[in-house]
Scaffold this active site. Structure first.
Site, PDB file in Angstrom:
ATOM      1  N   HIS A  40      -4.244   9.858   0.554  1.00 14.29           N
ATOM      2  CA  HIS A  40      -3.750   8.485   0.510  1.00 14.29           C
ATOM      3  C   HIS A  40      -4.607   7.567   1.373  1.00 14.29           C
ATOM      4  CE1 HIS A  40      -0.418   5.474   1.676  1.00 14.29           C
ATOM      5  NE2 HIS A  40      -0.674   5.267   0.395  1.00 14.29           N
ATOM      6  N   HIS A  82      -5.645  -2.303   1.929  1.00 14.01           N
ATOM      7  CA  HIS A  82      -4.264  -2.196   1.456  1.00 14.01           C
ATOM      8  C   HIS A  82      -3.501  -3.505   1.563  1.00 14.01           C
ATOM      9  CE1 HIS A  82       0.088  -1.459   1.951  1.00 14.01           C
ATOM     10  NE2 HIS A  82      -0.098  -0.581   0.980  1.00 14.01           N
TER      11      HIS A  82
END
Length: 291
Positions: A40, A82
């Site tokens: 991730h 992100h």
């Protein structure tokens, strides 16, 4: 001679059949094996998220799949980060103190390239940068890894789907090999996934979320995966997802997120998920490997 020829032909046909069954058709890395482990934002428990260092760390750990997030700068460059602002993972507040709220879309690529995206994580990573998508793809390719690419906040960036596909194409990521086994595009946005599918039907897509079972046929029209948070699923839900065929005619898959401990990894693996997205890919791999 005839008997030998028949035997040779039969052997060749059997070998070809085995290859066809074992390799290109299945989405997952290993048919019938443990869930695919996806790092991730790279191996983000061990290196600053979404940096080249994080995907290098994943490679060092032997992890084949990495996940990232794509957004767009003021001057139209796709970058890997992100959050929709630069505050949490860079020193933008110090470098540009008068530019609050430090949104990615309000800075040029050159300005973002000046920022330190590693010191927040630890001194060993001081000077790490926010990579462009092009830089990121080149490093993933160099590492011979595979990519689960998330188009982030598409409502902020009109046309980002087309632009992302263009960058992927320019870097050689839309050829048959990559599209078949090394690339998945995911998003929380159904509109984005429909757009990606319409523009490049061969690309595998994943919807981030946990749709009601009754709604799954609608998602199967443009997606190959349903990718929910681990706390929102059960064995029954995973089985229900698997009962539907996705847009490419294969059973819908489930990649669940974000699992960082062995017990949870073993639990969701028991549900039958196809992939586990994790900040600690080594921990999850070891928990579900069956060794």
């Amino acid at each position: 001679m005839h008997a030998r020829a028949v035997a040779a032909t039969t052997t060749a046909l059997l070998a070809t059949t085995c290859l066809l069954v074992a390799a290109p058709g299945a989405w997952a890395d290993d048919l019938g094996g443990p869930p695919t482990v996806i790092a991730h934002r790279g191996a983000s428990a061990y290196a600053p998220e979404n940096t080249l260092a994080a995907i290098d760390k994943a490679a060092e750990l032997g992890i084949r799949w990495v996940e990232n997030d794509v957004q767009r700068t003021k001057d139209g460059e796709l970058v890997v980060i992100h959050d929709d602002n630069l505050k949490r993972t860079t020193d933008a507040e110090e470098v540009f103190p008068d530019r609050a709220p430090w949104k990615v879309k309000d800075f040029t690529a050159a300005e973002i390239a000046r920022l330190d995206a590693g010191s927040w994580f630890g001194p060993a990573y001081a000077g790490a940068r926010v990579p462009t998508l092009t830089q990121y793809l080149r490093r993933v390719e160099h590492n011979r890894q595979k990519l689960l690419l998330e188009i982030k906040n598409p409502e902020l960036y009109p046309g980002i789907e087309q632009q992302t596909l263009k960058v992927l194409a320019n870097q050689g990521w839309l050829d048959q090999l990559h599209v078949r086994s090394r690339l998945i595009v995911q998003s929380f946005s159904t509109d984005t996934l429909r757009t990606v599918h319409d523009l490049k039907p061969a690309v595998k897509t994943g919807f981030l979320g946990t749709p009601a079972v009754a709604d799954l046929p609608a998602y199967a029209a443009f997606a190959d995966q349903i990718n929910p948070s681990y706390g929102s699923i059960s064995a029954g839900y995973v089985a229900a997802v698997h009962a539907f065929s996705g847009v490419h005619g294969k059973a819908l898959e489930v990649f669940t997120w974000t699992v960082n401990d062995a017990a949870t990894a073993q639990r969701v693996a028991g549900y039958g998920v196809d992939g586990i997205i994790t900040n600690k890919p080594d921990v999850v791999r070891d928990a579900v490997s069956g060794d």
